[in-house]
Design an enzyme around this catalytic site. Structure first.
Site, PDB file in Angstrom:
ATOM      1  N   ASN A 119       0.694  -1.243   0.071  1.00  0.00           N
ATOM      2  CA  ASN A 119       0.134  -0.080  -0.045  1.00  0.00           C
ATOM      3  C   ASN A 119       0.845   1.256  -0.135  1.00  0.00           C
ATOM      4  O   ASN A 119       1.512   1.293   0.831  1.00  0.00           O
ATOM      5  CB  ASN A 119      -1.037   0.026   1.283  1.00  0.00           C
ATOM      6  CG  ASN A 119      -1.924   1.311   1.092  1.00  0.00           C
ATOM      7  OD1 ASN A 119      -1.537   2.181   1.048  1.00  0.00           O
ATOM      8  ND2 ASN A 119      -3.180   0.730   1.503  1.00  0.00           N
ATOM      9  N   HIS A 166       0.772   6.312   2.013  1.00  0.00           N
ATOM     10  CA  HIS A 166       1.529   7.106   3.005  1.00  0.00           C
ATOM     11  C   HIS A 166       2.391   7.744   2.329  1.00  0.00           C
ATOM     12  O   HIS A 166       3.420   8.794   2.881  1.00  0.00           O
ATOM     13  CB  HIS A 166       1.874   6.467   4.382  1.00  0.00           C
ATOM     14  CG  HIS A 166       0.377   6.180   5.042  1.00  0.00           C
ATOM     15  ND1 HIS A 166      -0.414   7.322   5.435  1.00  0.00           N
ATOM     16  CD2 HIS A 166      -0.237   5.117   5.447  1.00  0.00           C
ATOM     17  CE1 HIS A 166      -1.442   6.806   5.939  1.00  0.00           C
ATOM     18  NE2 HIS A 166      -1.345   5.397   6.003  1.00  0.00           N
ATOM     19  N   HIS A 207      -5.607   3.788  -1.567  1.00  0.00           N
ATOM     20  CA  HIS A 207      -7.126   3.943  -1.251  1.00  0.00           C
ATOM     21  C   HIS A 207      -7.387   5.593  -1.724  1.00  0.00           C
ATOM     22  O   HIS A 207      -6.673   6.282  -1.004  1.00  0.00           O
ATOM     23  CB  HIS A 207      -7.131   3.815   0.197  1.00  0.00           C
ATOM     24  CG  HIS A 207      -8.462   3.970   0.865  1.00  0.00           C
ATOM     25  ND1 HIS A 207      -8.743   3.831   2.432  1.00  0.00           N
ATOM     26  CD2 HIS A 207      -9.646   4.485   0.205  1.00  0.00           C
ATOM     27  CE1 HIS A 207      -9.951   4.214   2.602  1.00  0.00           C
ATOM     28  NE2 HIS A 207     -10.387   4.649   1.503  1.00  0.00           N
ATOM     29  N   ARG A 227      -9.427   8.069  -1.002  1.00  0.00           N
ATOM     30  CA  ARG A 227     -10.518   8.528   0.031  1.00  0.00           C
ATOM     31  C   ARG A 227     -11.495   9.536  -0.478  1.00  0.00           C
ATOM     32  O   ARG A 227     -11.083  10.575  -1.409  1.00  0.00           O
ATOM     33  CB  ARG A 227      -9.927   8.944   1.201  1.00  0.00           C
ATOM     34  CG  ARG A 227      -9.031   7.900   2.043  1.00  0.00           C
ATOM     35  CD  ARG A 227      -8.397   8.239   3.293  1.00  0.00           C
ATOM     36  NE  ARG A 227      -9.512   8.837   4.295  1.00  0.00           N
ATOM     37  CZ  ARG A 227      -9.926   7.930   5.187  1.00  0.00           C
ATOM     38  NH1 ARG A 227      -9.640   6.855   5.821  1.00  0.00           N
ATOM     39  NH2 ARG A 227     -10.924   8.496   6.132  1.00  0.00           N
ATOM     40  N   ARG A 248      -7.047  12.653   1.059  1.00  0.00           N
ATOM     41  CA  ARG A 248      -6.135  13.155   2.140  1.00  0.00           C
ATOM     42  C   ARG A 248      -4.472  12.647   1.892  1.00  0.00           C
ATOM     43  O   ARG A 248      -3.632  13.180   2.019  1.00  0.00           O
ATOM     44  CB  ARG A 248      -6.441  12.657   3.390  1.00  0.00           C
ATOM     45  CG  ARG A 248      -6.310  11.370   3.921  1.00  0.00           C
ATOM     46  CD  ARG A 248      -6.732  10.688   5.211  1.00  0.00           C
ATOM     47  NE  ARG A 248      -7.859  11.217   5.767  1.00  0.00           N
ATOM     48  CZ  ARG A 248      -8.590  10.892   6.878  1.00  0.00           C
ATOM     49  NH1 ARG A 248      -7.637  10.173   7.665  1.00  0.00           N
ATOM     50  NH2 ARG A 248      -9.640  11.367   7.140  1.00  0.00           N
ATOM     51  N   HIS A 249      -4.516  11.734   0.874  1.00  0.00           N
ATOM     52  CA  HIS A 249      -3.488  11.047   0.681  1.00  0.00           C
ATOM     53  C   HIS A 249      -3.250  10.748  -1.021  1.00  0.00           C
ATOM     54  O   HIS A 249      -2.991  11.719  -1.791  1.00  0.00           O
ATOM     55  CB  HIS A 249      -2.929   9.786   1.346  1.00  0.00           C
ATOM     56  CG  HIS A 249      -3.867   8.987   1.762  1.00  0.00           C
ATOM     57  ND1 HIS A 249      -4.513   8.186   0.994  1.00  0.00           N
ATOM     58  CD2 HIS A 249      -4.046   8.494   3.067  1.00  0.00           C
ATOM     59  CE1 HIS A 249      -5.450   7.387   1.617  1.00  0.00           C
ATOM     60  NE2 HIS A 249      -5.270   7.428   2.902  1.00  0.00           N
ATOM     61  N   GLU A 284      -8.645   0.428  -3.082  1.00  0.00           N
ATOM     62  CA  GLU A 284      -9.281   0.569  -1.941  1.00  0.00           C
ATOM     63  C   GLU A 284     -10.520   1.807  -1.914  1.00  0.00           C
ATOM     64  O   GLU A 284      -9.889   2.971  -2.407  1.00  0.00           O
ATOM     65  CB  GLU A 284      -8.594   0.772  -0.533  1.00  0.00           C
ATOM     66  CG  GLU A 284      -7.969  -0.467  -0.381  1.00  0.00           C
ATOM     67  CD  GLU A 284      -7.146  -0.534   1.195  1.00  0.00           C
ATOM     68  OE1 GLU A 284      -7.275   0.664   1.721  1.00  0.00           O
ATOM     69  OE2 GLU A 284      -6.797  -1.523   1.383  1.00  0.00           O
ATOM     70  N   THR A 289      -7.385   6.481  10.379  1.00  0.00           N
ATOM     71  CA  THR A 289      -7.326   5.249   9.344  1.00  0.00           C
ATOM     72  C   THR A 289      -8.493   4.546   9.562  1.00  0.00           C
ATOM     73  O   THR A 289      -9.357   4.718  10.343  1.00  0.00           O
ATOM     74  CB  THR A 289      -5.967   4.590   9.900  1.00  0.00           C
ATOM     75  OG1 THR A 289      -5.881   3.610   8.662  1.00  0.00           O
ATOM     76  CG2 THR A 289      -5.799   3.681  11.031  1.00  0.00           C
ATOM     77  N   THR A 290      -8.557   3.596   8.707  1.00  0.00           N
ATOM     78  CA  THR A 290      -9.866   2.503   8.592  1.00  0.00           C
ATOM     79  C   THR A 290     -10.070   1.931   9.951  1.00  0.00           C
ATOM     80  O   THR A 290      -9.100   1.218  10.305  1.00  0.00           O
ATOM     81  CB  THR A 290      -9.673   1.635   7.651  1.00  0.00           C
ATOM     82  OG1 THR A 290      -9.442   2.380   6.362  1.00  0.00           O
ATOM     83  CG2 THR A 290     -10.990   0.817   7.515  1.00  0.00           C
ATOM     84  N   GLU A 304     -11.187  -9.628   2.853  1.00  0.00           N
ATOM     85  CA  GLU A 304      -9.920  -9.141   3.475  1.00  0.00           C
ATOM     86  C   GLU A 304     -10.241  -8.996   5.001  1.00  0.00           C
ATOM     87  O   GLU A 304     -10.977  -7.990   5.329  1.00  0.00           O
ATOM     88  CB  GLU A 304      -9.280  -7.781   2.897  1.00  0.00           C
ATOM     89  CG  GLU A 304      -8.054  -7.549   3.459  1.00  0.00           C
ATOM     90  CD  GLU A 304      -7.209  -6.319   2.749  1.00  0.00           C
ATOM     91  OE1 GLU A 304      -6.563  -5.805   3.465  1.00  0.00           O
ATOM     92  OE2 GLU A 304      -7.319  -6.332   1.637  1.00  0.00           O
ATOM     93  N   HIS A 334      -3.918  -4.789   7.785  1.00  0.00           N
ATOM     94  CA  HIS A 334      -4.208  -3.520   8.591  1.00  0.00           C
ATOM     95  C   HIS A 334      -3.210  -3.825   9.856  1.00  0.00           C
ATOM     96  O   HIS A 334      -3.714  -4.719  10.697  1.00  0.00           O
ATOM     97  CB  HIS A 334      -5.640  -3.174   9.107  1.00  0.00           C
ATOM     98  CG  HIS A 334      -5.857  -1.986   9.527  1.00  0.00           C
ATOM     99  ND1 HIS A 334      -6.089  -0.940   8.653  1.00  0.00           N
ATOM    100  CD2 HIS A 334      -5.629  -1.491  10.673  1.00  0.00           C
ATOM    101  CE1 HIS A 334      -6.164   0.214   9.630  1.00  0.00           C
ATOM    102  NE2 HIS A 334      -5.826   0.112  10.724  1.00  0.00           N
TER     103      HIS A 334
END
Length: 263
Positions: free
Chosen positions: A11, A14, A47, A49, A53-54, A74, A104-105, A155, A198
């Site tokens: 992932n 970040h 992901h 969102r 945000r990222h 995601e 975070t999730t 998942e 996660h």
């Protein structure tokens, strides 16, 4: 019978978080994805969102265009994200819960409570030949509903287990681990492909790799933190080695038909 191969999805969210802190083009999450693949990643997860945000829209488009391995998109189950997924055509979509105020999730998707809304959403993605994964807790009701919704993959949210391990709460960690063990077996027996992710680090990734029912781990935050010190390539290789050690300890795999791979 040999164990199913254990895939590593990296992932890159970040990397984008760090980039967005200054608003410029660097560091580039697509470059990170390419480096991770070169070092042995089997796929890339990102992901997109609602609040961006990222990862941003152009990141998803570039990842799809530039990487040579499967892209796991995601996203929340919203009309906007469905449109983007159908336009992007990733290998896979992982549906996750999302709240603006969360860091975070925070937990798994409630597929039992949201089954009426999710059913047509999953059907649209299935019709588009995009593999659908549901990010859920290792709870029997959620797993059974995932199978009824014709999502080929789940998942398992491993956050509570990983947090308990890191915090040294041994009893809680053991209880959460047993939930994961039972959930993975139930999902596989229901014909689902089983992934997990996660909060995983080298230690927890090695342990969960021993579950033969699980065929893919998606890991991001920990690996990006480690990469600051040893480089992303070395981090991917070290994680791959930890997973391989765990896989060698796996018991006999559960034999069951799977409806999963649309690769």
């Amino acid at each position: 019978m040999p164990h199913p191969p254990l895939r590593l999805g990296v992932n890159v969210d970040h990397v984008a978080t760090l980039r967005n802190a200054r608003g410029g083009p660097n560091p580039d999450p697509v470059r990170a994805a390419l480096l991770a693949i070169e070092a042995g990643a089997d796929g890339i997860t990102a992901h997109l969102r609602e609040d961006r945000r990222h990862i941003r829209d152009d990141d998803m488009a570039r990842l799809k265009a530039e990487i040579s391995k499967p892209l796991n998109f995601e996203m929340a189950a919203t009309p906007e994200m469905l449109g983007i997924a159908l336009a992007t055509r990733p290998h896979a979509v992982c549906l996750v819960p999302e709240r603006r105020e969360e860091l975070t999730t925070e937990g798994g998707l409630d597929v039992v409570g949201q089954h009426n809304a999710l059913a047509p959403f999953i059907a649209r993605l299935n019709d588009a030949a995009i593999r659908v994964s549901l990010f859920i807790a290792a709870e029997p009701r959620q797993i059974e509903m995932a199978a009824k919704l014709s999502a080929p993959v789940i998942e398992i949210h491993t956050g509570a287990w990983c947090d308990a391990v890191v915090d040294g709460h041994k009893e809680k960690a053991e209880a959460e681990w047993q939930r994961i063990v039972a959930g993975a077996a139930l999902a596989r027996s229901a014909g689902l492909e089983v992934h997990a992710g996660h909060g995983l680090d080298y230690v927890t990734a090695e342990k969960i790799a021993s579950l033969a029912e699980i065929v893919e781990l998606n890991i991001g935050y920990y690996m990006m933190g480690e990469a600051l010190f040893v480089g992303l390539g070395e981090t991917v290789r070290t994680m791959r080695a930890a997973m391989d050690r765990g896989r060698h300890k796996a018991g006999p795999p559960v034999v069951a038909a799977t409806r999963s791979d649309r690769a």
